[in-house]
Design a protein around this motif. Structure first.
Motif, PDB file in Angstrom:
ATOM      1  N   LEU A  80     -13.176 -37.909 114.662  1.00  0.00           N
ATOM      2  CA  LEU A  80     -13.512 -39.201 114.068  1.00  0.00           C
ATOM      3  C   LEU A  80     -12.338 -40.177 114.062  1.00  0.00           C
ATOM      4  O   LEU A  80     -12.508 -41.327 113.638  1.00  0.00           O
ATOM      5  N   CYS A  81     -11.157 -39.740 114.490  1.00  0.00           N
ATOM      6  CA  CYS A  81      -9.999 -40.629 114.482  1.00  0.00           C
ATOM      7  C   CYS A  81     -10.178 -41.803 115.435  1.00  0.00           C
ATOM      8  O   CYS A  81      -9.851 -42.943 115.091  1.00  0.00           O
ATOM      9  N   ASP A  82     -10.695 -41.542 116.610  1.00  0.00           N
ATOM     10  CA  ASP A  82     -10.863 -42.617 117.586  1.00  0.00           C
ATOM     11  C   ASP A  82     -11.818 -43.703 117.102  1.00  0.00           C
ATOM     12  O   ASP A  82     -11.492 -44.896 117.190  1.00  0.00           O
ATOM     13  N   PRO A  83     -13.008 -43.385 116.573  1.00  0.00           N
ATOM     14  CA  PRO A  83     -13.869 -44.468 116.068  1.00  0.00           C
ATOM     15  C   PRO A  83     -13.276 -45.220 114.892  1.00  0.00           C
ATOM     16  O   PRO A  83     -13.530 -46.424 114.736  1.00  0.00           O
ATOM     17  N   LEU A  84     -12.459 -44.552 114.064  1.00  0.00           N
ATOM     18  CA  LEU A  84     -11.877 -45.229 112.916  1.00  0.00           C
ATOM     19  C   LEU A  84     -10.727 -46.154 113.317  1.00  0.00           C
ATOM     20  O   LEU A  84     -10.556 -47.223 112.737  1.00  0.00           O
ATOM     21  N   ILE A  85      -9.939 -45.746 114.307  1.00  0.00           N
ATOM     22  CA  ILE A  85      -8.779 -46.549 114.709  1.00  0.00           C
ATOM     23  C   ILE A  85      -9.169 -47.627 115.713  1.00  0.00           C
ATOM     24  O   ILE A  85      -8.636 -48.741 115.679  1.00  0.00           O
ATOM     25  N   TYR A  86     -10.113 -47.330 116.608  1.00  0.00           N
ATOM     26  CA  TYR A  86     -10.486 -48.259 117.670  1.00  0.00           C
ATOM     27  C   TYR A  86     -11.980 -48.579 117.573  1.00  0.00           C
ATOM     28  O   TYR A  86     -12.794 -48.087 118.385  1.00  0.00           O
ATOM     29  N   PRO A  87     -12.390 -49.390 116.612  1.00  0.00           N
ATOM     30  CA  PRO A  87     -13.823 -49.714 116.492  1.00  0.00           C
ATOM     31  C   PRO A  87     -14.355 -50.553 117.645  1.00  0.00           C
ATOM     32  O   PRO A  87     -15.557 -50.552 117.895  1.00  0.00           O
ATOM     33  N   LEU A  88     -13.488 -51.285 118.351  1.00  0.00           N
ATOM     34  CA  LEU A  88     -13.956 -52.058 119.503  1.00  0.00           C
ATOM     35  C   LEU A  88     -14.381 -51.145 120.643  1.00  0.00           C
ATOM     36  O   LEU A  88     -15.288 -51.494 121.414  1.00  0.00           O
ATOM     37  N   PHE A  89     -13.739 -50.008 120.792  1.00  0.00           N
ATOM     38  CA  PHE A  89     -14.106 -49.057 121.825  1.00  0.00           C
ATOM     39  C   PHE A  89     -15.272 -48.170 121.396  1.00  0.00           C
ATOM     40  O   PHE A  89     -16.058 -47.734 122.243  1.00  0.00           O
ATOM     41  N   PHE A  90     -15.388 -47.906 120.112  1.00  0.00           N
ATOM     42  CA  PHE A  90     -16.454 -47.051 119.583  1.00  0.00           C
ATOM     43  C   PHE A  90     -17.154 -47.805 118.444  1.00  0.00           C
ATOM     44  O   PHE A  90     -16.982 -47.469 117.262  1.00  0.00           O
ATOM     45  N   PRO A  91     -17.914 -48.837 118.752  1.00  0.00           N
ATOM     46  CA  PRO A  91     -18.495 -49.678 117.691  1.00  0.00           C
ATOM     47  C   PRO A  91     -19.505 -48.949 116.819  1.00  0.00           C
ATOM     48  O   PRO A  91     -19.679 -49.298 115.654  1.00  0.00           O
ATOM     49  N   ASN A  92     -20.177 -47.934 117.363  1.00  0.00           N
ATOM     50  CA  ASN A  92     -21.171 -47.195 116.596  1.00  0.00           C
ATOM     51  C   ASN A  92     -20.633 -45.875 116.055  1.00  0.00           C
ATOM     52  O   ASN A  92     -21.411 -45.053 115.560  1.00  0.00           O
ATOM     53  N   GLY A  93     -19.317 -45.677 116.168  1.00  0.00           N
ATOM     54  CA  GLY A  93     -18.742 -44.416 115.706  1.00  0.00           C
ATOM     55  C   GLY A  93     -19.166 -43.238 116.539  1.00  0.00           C
ATOM     56  O   GLY A  93     -19.161 -42.099 116.069  1.00  0.00           O
ATOM     57  N   GLU A  94     -19.526 -43.479 117.794  1.00  0.00           N
ATOM     58  CA  GLU A  94     -20.077 -42.418 118.622  1.00  0.00           C
ATOM     59  C   GLU A  94     -18.964 -41.544 119.186  1.00  0.00           C
ATOM     60  O   GLU A  94     -17.813 -41.963 119.322  1.00  0.00           O
ATOM     61  N   VAL A  95     -19.327 -40.318 119.513  1.00  0.00           N
ATOM     62  CA  VAL A  95     -18.467 -39.378 120.221  1.00  0.00           C
ATOM     63  C   VAL A  95     -19.166 -39.062 121.526  1.00  0.00           C
ATOM     64  O   VAL A  95     -20.403 -38.968 121.583  1.00  0.00           O
ATOM     65  N   TYR A  96     -18.402 -38.907 122.590  1.00  0.00           N
ATOM     66  CA  TYR A  96     -18.990 -38.705 123.902  1.00  0.00           C
ATOM     67  C   TYR A  96     -19.846 -37.451 123.920  1.00  0.00           C
ATOM     68  O   TYR A  96     -19.541 -36.455 123.253  1.00  0.00           O
ATOM     69  N   GLU A  97     -20.914 -37.492 124.713  1.00  0.00           N
ATOM     70  CA  GLU A  97     -21.881 -36.402 124.731  1.00  0.00           C
ATOM     71  C   GLU A  97     -21.253 -35.087 125.179  1.00  0.00           C
ATOM     72  O   GLU A  97     -21.630 -34.020 124.717  1.00  0.00           O
ATOM     73  N   ASP A  98     -20.287 -35.161 126.094  1.00  0.00           N
ATOM     74  CA  ASP A  98     -19.648 -33.930 126.548  1.00  0.00           C
ATOM     75  C   ASP A  98     -18.967 -33.213 125.407  1.00  0.00           C
ATOM     76  O   ASP A  98     -19.040 -32.005 125.271  1.00  0.00           O
ATOM     77  N   ASP A  99     -18.289 -33.974 124.526  1.00  0.00           N
ATOM     78  CA  ASP A  99     -17.624 -33.366 123.392  1.00  0.00           C
ATOM     79  C   ASP A  99     -18.625 -32.793 122.405  1.00  0.00           C
ATOM     80  O   ASP A  99     -18.399 -31.758 121.782  1.00  0.00           O
TER      81      ASP A  99
END
Length: 542
Positions: A80-99
């Motif tokens: 969850l660090c990536d959606p919290l730090i970079y909301p422009l890249f992960f606007p919906n708080g999503e994690v890639y399906e592969d992960d």
């Protein structure tokens, strides 16, 4: 670091009753006196600045505010660090399906495991038949193989999955400087987790060192100086009576890229190759060309600069380097190859380049002036009627002209004490010779003078090159004849200098003392080298 300086300046201004002074952290223009690696960068890059005693990124934790206005922290390896730090890249708080799939698969596999790694109920061997025992052992063996082949995601694999180039639209690759920040942040997190692992597993990896220290203390081989302000050990048997500081010493293994043990191992591998196959014959420097068609065509937007895609730069350069090594191993430009040593590093302007040392077989060694002229040229190709040399001529004038330096640019990187360290401009020479110091003077005859960037250019300003490699790869490829075995040590001074660094200073001298400890800078271009290949390699060809 800057927050401490800012807080102290604010407290001092409030105490005296004056306005706050502007505090700025900037590059030190005199940092080059400490070494070339401390010179100011020439390109506008995003970098991570941190204070560290050992030059390694510290382990960080992310602090978040919950709905109840309570502070909480999460580890940097949390997905969850990536959606919290970079909301422009992960606007919906999503994690890639592969992960997601890998995480679900790991949870399913781990839920069926007991302490022995087997999910069936334990039975007594006396109550089981031979057939049941054999089938159970076979099932257990298959389950063990499945466990060993299980893929567990970490920060590095997650970052590579995020920055992977896909056919769909990706906001990450259009982020510009924010994308550089993401790569630098991911690199610091990866290095921080690695160092944390080594900090917590010192006993398993280097238990022998601690055992020797305990034996020395138990045998009274050392005397503890308890009156000293810092605990220390003084050797009673040593004639110099040197004092050794007590404390926990963290040792990085040779598998950690960039550690002193890794550098020493690379150097010893190179020396072993030299001792067996002899000194190298060719010293080649291959620099990335940011205007390669593979780079220009894969940049999605015209507003994105090449420096904003360090992942693409590193990937294309690695493919070009592999193609270069294939041609060299086939003996196309220089003949049959016996051994080679190379190292990849990043320039101050953010482009990767490779230093390569080649050892040729005896029948292909360039011994005479004619042999050198066949593989190395240092002149501007003349215009031909059929146009066969026109392409090579354009590439030479674009990539192989040194400068400007000297009186035209006294502040150039190659200038020191008013002279060019590369000894340009060279002297005209009718044939290739060797001077008393062993340096090769390539053939540079008086000929055509070309006007380039409002400056007269002749053969004295041309860097030595190989026509075949230059025409094929369309990049800066400097080829030199190695005159002595010291060229190997010259190459590996780049290994010992460590990563790219910069000297920083705070402009306000009154509070400059607040910044304690060395400052390390990690740039986005250097971070992308992890996705390209290993930093150094040494091997012998078959």
């Amino acid at each position: 670091m800057m927050n401490d300086v800012y807080s102290k300046e604010r407290e001092k201004a409030m105490e005296i009753g004056r306005k706050m002074k502007k505090v700025c952290l900037t590059f030190d223009p005199e940092g080059r006196k400490l070494g070339k690696e401390f010179a100011a960068p020439q390109s506008n890059e995003v970098a991570a600045v941190f204070v560290s005693d050992d030059g390694l990124p510290p382990v960080q934790r992310l602090t978040i505010y919950a709905e109840e206005d309570k502070l909480s922290t999460i580890a940097m390896n949390d997905p969850l660090c990536d959606p919290l730090i970079y909301p422009l890249f992960f606007p919906n708080g999503e994690v890639y399906e592969d992960d997601k799939k890998k995480k679900v698969k790991n949870e399913e596999n781990s839920s069926n495991d007991d302490e022995d790694g087997f999910s069936d109920e334990k039975q007594s061997d006396n109550n089981k038949s031979n057939s049941d025992y054999e089938s159970e052992m076979k099932k257990k063996e298959d389950h063990t193989k499945q466990k060993k082949g299980r893929f567990r995601s970490n920060i590095r694999t997650h970052a590579l999955n995020v920055i992977a180039i896909r056919n769909s639209w990706s906001p990450i690759h259009l982020g510009g400087k924010l994308f550089q920040q993401y790569i630098v942040d991911s690199f610091c997190r990866i290095e921080g987790m690695k160092t944390l692992y080594y900090h917590t597993h010192q006993q398993q990896m280097f238990g022998g060192y601690y055992n020797q220290l305990n034996d020395a203390l138990n045998n009274n081989d050392f005397d503890v100086d308890i009156h000293s302000s810092s605990s220390s050990l003084s050797s009673s048997s040593s004639s110099l009576n040197q004092k050794i500081l007590l404390g926990r010493r963290i040792i990085l293994p040779f598998s950690f890229v960039g550690s002193p043990r890794w550098s020493k191992q690379c150097y010893m591998d190179a020396m072993s190759i030299v001792s067996k196959y002899g000194k190298p014959d060719i010293f080649l420097t291959f620099t990335c060309n940011p205007k390669w068609p593979e780079i220009i065509e894969n940049i999605a937007s015209p507003h994105i600069h090449q420096a904003d895609r360090p992942d693409l730069i590193a990937r294309v350069f690695k493919l070009k380097l592999d193609e270069l090594m294939r041609d060299i191993k086939k003996g196309i430009p220089f003949g049959s190859l016996k051994a080679y040593v190379y190292k990849i590093e990043f320039q101050k302007r953010g482009l990767p380049h490779c230093h390569l040392l080649l050892t040729l077989h005896d029948q292909n060694k360039p011994r005479t002036s004619e042999d050198i002229d066949k593989c190395i040229c240092a002149e501007i190709p003349p215009l031909s009627e059929d146009g066969s040399n026109n392409n090579l001529r354009e590439i030479v004038l674009r990539h192989m002209v040194h400068g400007p330096c000297g009186l035209d640019k006294p502040n150039a990187q190659c200038m020191a004490d008013g002279k060019c360290q590369k000894r340009f401009p060279k002297q005209f020479c009718e044939e290739t010779t060797k001077d008393r110091q062993g340096f090769i003077k390539y053939r540079r005859r008086k000929g055509e003078v070309v006007i380039l960037n409002k400056k007269e250019i002749d053969n004295r300003w041309i860097v030595a090159y190989n026509p075949y490699l230059l025409r094929k790869f369309n990049a800066h490829i400097n080829v030199e004849i190695c005159s002595s075995v010291f060229s190997v040590k010259y190459l590996y001074k780049y290994v010992y200098k460590g990563p790219d660094r910069a000297s920083m200073k705070i402009l306000n001298k009154e509070i400059a003392s607040c910044s304690n400890g060395p400052i390390t800078i990690t740039s986005s271009s250097a971070s992308a080298s992890a996705s390209a290949s290993s930093t150094a390699s040494a091997s012998a060809s078959n």
